[in-house]
Motif scaffolding. Sequence first.
Motif, short mmCIF file in Angstrom:
data_model
loop_
_atom_site.label_atom_id
_atom_site.label_comp_id
_atom_site.label_asym_id
_atom_site.label_seq_id
_atom_site.Cartn_x
_atom_site.Cartn_y
_atom_site.Cartn_z
N LYS A 32 0.69 -1.24 -0.11
CA LYS A 32 0.23 0.01 0.06
C LYS A 32 0.83 1.43 0.02
O LYS A 32 0.60 2.01 -0.59
N SER A 33 1.90 1.52 0.90
CA SER A 33 2.62 2.47 0.97
C SER A 33 3.24 2.71 -0.34
O SER A 33 3.46 3.94 -0.68
N GLN A 34 3.77 1.77 -0.93
CA GLN A 34 4.67 2.04 -2.41
C GLN A 34 3.73 2.35 -3.26
O GLN A 34 4.02 3.43 -4.29
N ILE A 35 2.58 1.69 -3.44
CA ILE A 35 1.51 1.99 -4.34
C ILE A 35 1.00 3.69 -4.31
O ILE A 35 0.89 4.31 -5.10
N ASP A 36 1.04 3.91 -3.06
CA ASP A 36 0.51 5.39 -2.82
C ASP A 36 1.50 6.40 -3.15
O ASP A 36 1.63 7.22 -3.72
N ASP A 37 2.98 5.94 -2.84
CA ASP A 37 3.97 6.78 -3.27
C ASP A 37 4.28 6.78 -4.91
O ASP A 37 5.03 7.74 -5.23
N CYS A 38 3.82 5.75 -5.37
CA CYS A 38 3.84 5.78 -6.92
C CYS A 38 2.58 6.81 -7.46
O CYS A 38 2.91 7.02 -8.71
N GLY A 39 1.80 7.11 -6.75
CA GLY A 39 0.60 7.93 -7.27
C GLY A 39 -0.26 7.28 -7.92
O GLY A 39 -0.97 7.67 -8.83
N LEU A 40 -0.26 5.99 -7.92
CA LEU A 40 -1.36 5.01 -8.55
C LEU A 40 -2.58 5.01 -7.73
O LEU A 40 -2.82 4.49 -6.49
N VAL A 41 -3.71 5.60 -8.21
CA VAL A 41 -4.81 5.65 -7.88
C VAL A 41 -5.79 4.52 -7.70
O VAL A 41 -5.72 3.72 -8.65
N TYR A 42 -6.56 4.11 -6.74
CA TYR A 42 -7.27 3.01 -6.67
C TYR A 42 -8.52 3.14 -5.62
O TYR A 42 -8.59 4.28 -4.91
N ASP A 43 -9.42 2.20 -5.53
CA ASP A 43 -10.85 2.45 -4.85
C ASP A 43 -10.43 1.70 -3.34
O ASP A 43 -10.64 2.49 -2.25
N ASP A 44 -10.01 0.65 -3.54
CA ASP A 44 -9.79 -0.07 -2.08
C ASP A 44 -8.53 -1.08 -2.22
O ASP A 44 -8.38 -1.56 -3.31
N ILE A 45 -7.95 -1.58 -1.24
CA ILE A 45 -7.02 -2.48 -0.94
C ILE A 45 -7.21 -3.62 -0.14
O ILE A 45 -7.52 -2.95 1.18
N LYS A 46 -7.05 -4.78 0.04
CA LYS A 46 -7.31 -5.76 0.92
C LYS A 46 -6.38 -6.85 0.86
O LYS A 46 -5.85 -7.25 -0.01
N TRP A 47 -5.97 -7.35 2.14
CA TRP A 47 -5.07 -8.35 2.41
C TRP A 47 -5.54 -9.89 2.71
O TRP A 47 -6.98 -9.65 3.09
N TYR A 48 -5.17 -10.88 2.35
CA TYR A 48 -5.58 -12.10 2.50
C TYR A 48 -4.52 -13.05 2.82
O TYR A 48 -3.12 -12.71 2.71
N ALA A 49 -4.80 -14.16 3.65
CA ALA A 49 -3.63 -15.13 4.12
C ALA A 49 -4.22 -16.25 4.72
O ALA A 49 -5.28 -16.25 5.11
N THR A 50 -3.74 -17.18 4.01
CA THR A 50 -4.00 -18.67 4.64
C THR A 50 -2.55 -19.35 4.86
O THR A 50 -1.54 -18.69 4.68
#
Length: 689
Positions: A32-50
């Motif tokens: 998320k931090s790097q996506i934001d720093d790159c200025g890439l716009v998005y609606d939402d972000i979610k994590w998954y894990a198993t």
Amino acid sequence: MLTNTLLIELGTEELPPKLLKTLATTFYKQIKSQIDDCGLVYDDIKWYATPRRLAIKINALVEKQEDKEVEKRGPAINVAFDSHGNASKAALGWAKSNGITIEQADRLITDKGEWLLHKAIQPGQTVHELIPQIVSSAIAKLPIPKPMRWGSERTQFIRPVHTLTMLYGDQIIKGEILGVSSSNLTQGHRFHHEGAIVLTNANTYEQELKDAYVQVDYQLRQSLIVSEIEKAAEKINGVALIDDDLLEEVTSLVEWPVVLIGSFDKNFLQVPAEPLIYSMKDHQKYFPVNDKQGNLLNQFIFVTNIESKDPQQVISGNEKVIRPRLADAEFFYKTDKKQTLESRLSSLESVLFQKELGTLKAKSERIALMSEYVAEKLNENKKQAYRAGLLSKTDLMSEMVLEFPQVQGTMGKYYAENDNEDIEVAQALEDQYRPRFAGDALPKANIGCAVAIADKVDTLVGIFGINQPPKGDKDPFALRRAAIGIIRIIIEKQLDLDIADLVSKSIESYGNKISNKETKQQVLDFVLARYKAHYQEQDIAIDVIQAVLENAPSAPLDFEKRIKAVSHFKTLAAAEALAAANKRVGNILAKFNGELYLAFDRNLIEDVAEIELADVFDSLNEKVTPLMGVKDYQAALTTLADIKQPIDKFFDNVMVMADDEKIKINRLTLLNQIRNSFLAIADISVLQN
């Protein structure tokens, strides 16, 4: 601009369950931090894990960055051109590096000079260009305590990596990370799904995995587990004991949770519930069940990763596994009861508390003396306190506690009851370790408080006494927890105890084992530093805490009264002006090198404002003195707040630093007396608006 869903998934061997959520959330934060720093716009972000994957999904992510104008400053004009206007080598080199001629360069003019300038359009990079490096960087920053290698590869990760999925919509983002090339392949359930899953689109990720018996959404999986456990408990008319840490671990162990109910022989319930519960939770990852009255049932709930066609076989297998565990607990309990706690005292000689501080036997004797001392201060039964302190560590030598360290103290209570010790003594053995963690319950009775305080003070004094205080995040003797525990017990139980007094008594009990001459002050400073965390948890403003800390009260109840008084004072209309006035007086006095008078001399008064201030202060002081005597700090500060108007008038009309030395000292003496009246409670000059 085009948008689509981005999916990033790292498929692995089974990840450590106690670390899974931390890995997943850290991966999320890094991406998320790097996506934001790159200025890439998005609606939402979610994590998954198993257990076998870490994944991120970003909805409506733009395809590329916006183009942006960048300014590239060149040499200063006086360096870029000679006296004839010819371009220098530096200027020509700069122009060439930017793909322009000198004539095409712009000028940047500021109040500091003039420079060559090139304005260029930097094209935005696409998701396909950016994501591989972002993912690689995020993985490199994951908190991995022991990375491993596998096969002939030299790459390292916490577990072997099998798949790397990077999809933008239905397009594969090409890249290689940890020796694995990206694809649209992922893993289904280890037992319920054969072969790889071919993901058709990032948008269908959750459903395609669900079809392959993988509930990939960690939070949803956890809520499903809780819901099914509660339903199972209701079926047997019970209440499941859902421990947060165990729940997180179980959620991290399964991809397709199935909740089942098992049982064990009722005869095991003759053993105290606590070791049975720890055996089920810690060894088998089962959820114990109480009846509606809070008594342990001979049934348990567990979560399996298999949807069996014959669930009874799975249940029977788990029942067979738990039986020897419970049988061990039963054996330990029956064996331990054959020996009294008192008879175990001598065995404490064989266990070191700390090599420079002696054995657990010596510690127990010190705790007994300190417990007796505290009980006397509290007007409690000294004999019971001494007895509880003496027996406080004996259960550590029992078979049960050696097997289940978590039940130390608790088993001491049961064994004390078995030995027919006083009920207050038995309860104190359990209470000595409270509070074990933030928000934990305090000792039930004052005898337990006495032993808990004695134990904690003894540890603090001993470790500081041999110059081994906590350093950084290393605190092997849990001294921070001990200090906060002392503060909580004294304040919340309203105990009239002074930590300075307790520390002195503890130092005396150690005799010549204490080598650090600064032990008392260092322990007091250490405890004082813990108040900040204690009160910040209660949302007390940091400046209020600091105002009281300046006085360094050593009695926690006294500290509490001052905190409440300053918090109330800060709400008064006069607070801001009086804080500023106190700060001003403090600054004036700090610059004064002479000696003040013992008392304010009214014969040296020259100004009406001076007379008024002195009169008001004398009047207020008469009211404040008895209030201070009973430590009613709130009323005292509220009363002192009435000095605002005369002190404001004084500063507006009176020259404090008068030319006449006697008058100047006299005025400083008055201001010092007023300031000291506030300082007797707290340093209000540190209060902020």
